[in-house]
Design a protein around this motif. Structure first.
Motif, mmCIF file in Angstrom:
data_model
loop_
_atom_site.group_PDB
_atom_site.id
_atom_site.type_symbol
_atom_site.label_atom_id
_atom_site.label_comp_id
_atom_site.label_asym_id
_atom_site.label_seq_id
_atom_site.Cartn_x
_atom_site.Cartn_y
_atom_site.Cartn_z
ATOM 1 N N SER A 41 0.850 -1.186 0.000
ATOM 2 C CA SER A 41 0.000 0.000 0.000
ATOM 3 C C SER A 41 0.886 1.236 0.000
ATOM 4 O O SER A 41 2.089 1.165 0.253
ATOM 5 N N TRP A 43 1.046 5.451 1.266
ATOM 6 C CA TRP A 43 0.454 6.456 2.131
ATOM 7 C C TRP A 43 0.217 7.742 1.333
ATOM 8 O O TRP A 43 1.162 8.389 0.888
ATOM 9 N N ASN A 139 -10.493 2.120 -6.428
ATOM 10 C CA ASN A 139 -10.594 2.602 -5.062
ATOM 11 C C ASN A 139 -11.971 3.215 -4.802
ATOM 12 O O ASN A 139 -12.499 3.964 -5.621
ATOM 13 N N ASN A 221 -13.094 7.186 8.000
ATOM 14 C CA ASN A 221 -12.854 6.151 7.001
ATOM 15 C C ASN A 221 -11.816 5.154 7.524
ATOM 16 O O ASN A 221 -10.812 5.539 8.130
ATOM 17 N N ASN A 223 -9.556 3.515 6.134
ATOM 18 C CA ASN A 223 -8.222 3.616 5.551
ATOM 19 C C ASN A 223 -7.447 4.834 6.050
ATOM 20 O O ASN A 223 -6.266 4.989 5.733
ATOM 21 N N TYR A 237 -3.949 8.464 4.107
ATOM 22 C CA TYR A 237 -4.861 7.431 3.615
ATOM 23 C C TYR A 237 -4.012 6.266 3.131
ATOM 24 O O TYR A 237 -3.135 6.435 2.287
ATOM 25 N N GLU A 238 -4.266 5.074 3.658
ATOM 26 C CA GLU A 238 -3.528 3.892 3.250
ATOM 27 C C GLU A 238 -4.170 3.330 1.982
ATOM 28 O O GLU A 238 -5.207 2.677 2.029
ATOM 29 N N LEU A 239 -3.542 3.613 0.848
ATOM 30 C CA LEU A 239 -4.101 3.268 -0.460
ATOM 31 C C LEU A 239 -3.589 1.909 -0.910
ATOM 32 O O LEU A 239 -2.398 1.752 -1.201
ATOM 33 N N PRO A 240 -4.445 0.893 -0.999
ATOM 34 C CA PRO A 240 -3.990 -0.450 -1.399
ATOM 35 C C PRO A 240 -3.469 -0.467 -2.838
ATOM 36 O O PRO A 240 -4.079 0.115 -3.741
#
Length: 302
Positions: A41, A43, A139, A221, A223, A237-240
């Motif tokens: 992921s 950030w 997303n 949220n 994430n 935001y932890e973006l996969p």
């Protein structure tokens, strides 16, 4: 295709690192690299916590200036004029909304980037552009991958195009109630904010930056998390990055494909040691990487 759609559809040129492939590079420290590969992921930091706190305000000011000029011209009447009048304060009203961004550049070995993001040692991670677009599209919080805009005239044209698109949807002779004007102005703000987050000062044009940019994200949220620095607490935001694809070479074990094609080892007297450790990390975490490169810039920190 209108001006805004044309900009959102832009793609980088083919990379000179891997022929016939479009790459975008994310500069990061060693700790950042371990986090990206370890969690698959990235950030994306809240836009209000960037190094340049004025950056987002710059994008909002462009739209404010365009809207004020349209009011001054006096061509818009009735509900359309009401919408412009409400849009201007709405920009400020909603300006504290949380939007999250992660930055990339078209250049994988750029001195200013090494100084800014990996001065004590770091890496440049080259991601496949098509995979990055898929990550954004899948997303749930509406991330877009957008090329940053440095030209001031182009910023104004883009802002004007978004405002004009909203105005033309409102009948000029309509007498709309306040609630509907409010709702329409809010929708216009939402349409504009994501693109405005890609507006940058022309002095940074060398960076050729692209950004993952979210829509508004609520504070609760799942994430959204917060990291600590010596001076601040910074929401991110932890973006996969894992889109469920794997790749393998020959009879080797399949590894996760997060779009990571090339890793550039930053300027250092220990590039060989760093390179070996990078292999340990990527193999250990089961993440596919096509190749490594070493920075050719003769730079060192003192």
């Amino acid at each position: 295709m209108n001006l805004v759609e044309e900009h959102l559809a832009r793609e980088p040129a083919f990379s000179d690192v891997i022929p016939d492939q479009k790459l975008l590079f994310h500069y990061t420290s060693f700790a950042g690299f371990l986090g990206i590969v370890g969690t698959q992921s990235m950030w994306a930091s809240c836009i209000h916590y960037l190094n340049d706190s004025r950056e987002f305000k710059h994008g909002l000011d462009v739209a404010k200036d365009v809207a004020e000029q349209k009011l001054k011209d006096g061509k818009e009447k009735g509900a359309r004029r009401q919408l412009l009048e409400r849009f201007i304060p709405a920009l400020e009203q909603y300006s504290r909304g949380y939007i999250y961004i992660a930055s990339f550049t078209e250049n994988g070995d750029l001195l200013s980037q090494w100084r800014g993001y990996a001065a004590s040692g770091g890496l440049s991670l080259g991601f496949d552009f098509g995979v990055l677009r898929l990550i954004a599209a899948q997303n749930e919080n509406g991330f877009r991958l957008i090329q940053c805009i440095y030209d001031n005239e182009r910023k104004r044209r883009l802002a004007s195009a978004i405002i004009d698109d909203a105005l033309i949807r409102v009948p000029e002779d309509a007498d709309l109630e306040y609630g509907r004007i409010e709702k329409t102005a809010y929708g216009l703000v939402l349409s504009y904010f994501q693109l405005a987050a890609a507006f940058k000062d022309s002095s940074f044009a060398e960076e050729s930056e692209w950004r993952f940019i979210s829509r508004y994200v609520k504070a609760d949220n799942a994430n959204v998390k917060v990291r600590a620095t010596p001076r601040l607490l910074i929401p991110y935001y932890e973006l996969p990055l894992d889109i469920g694809r794997t790749r393998q070479h020959g009879n080797s074990k399949a590894r996760k494909d997060i779009g990571l094609e090339v890793i550039v080892i930053g300027p250092s007297a220990e590039q060989q040691l760093i390179s070996s450790a990078v292999d340990v990390v990527t193999y250990g975490q089961g993440v596919w990487v096509t190749q490594q490169r070493r920075s050719q810039i003769p730079y060192r920190t003192l």
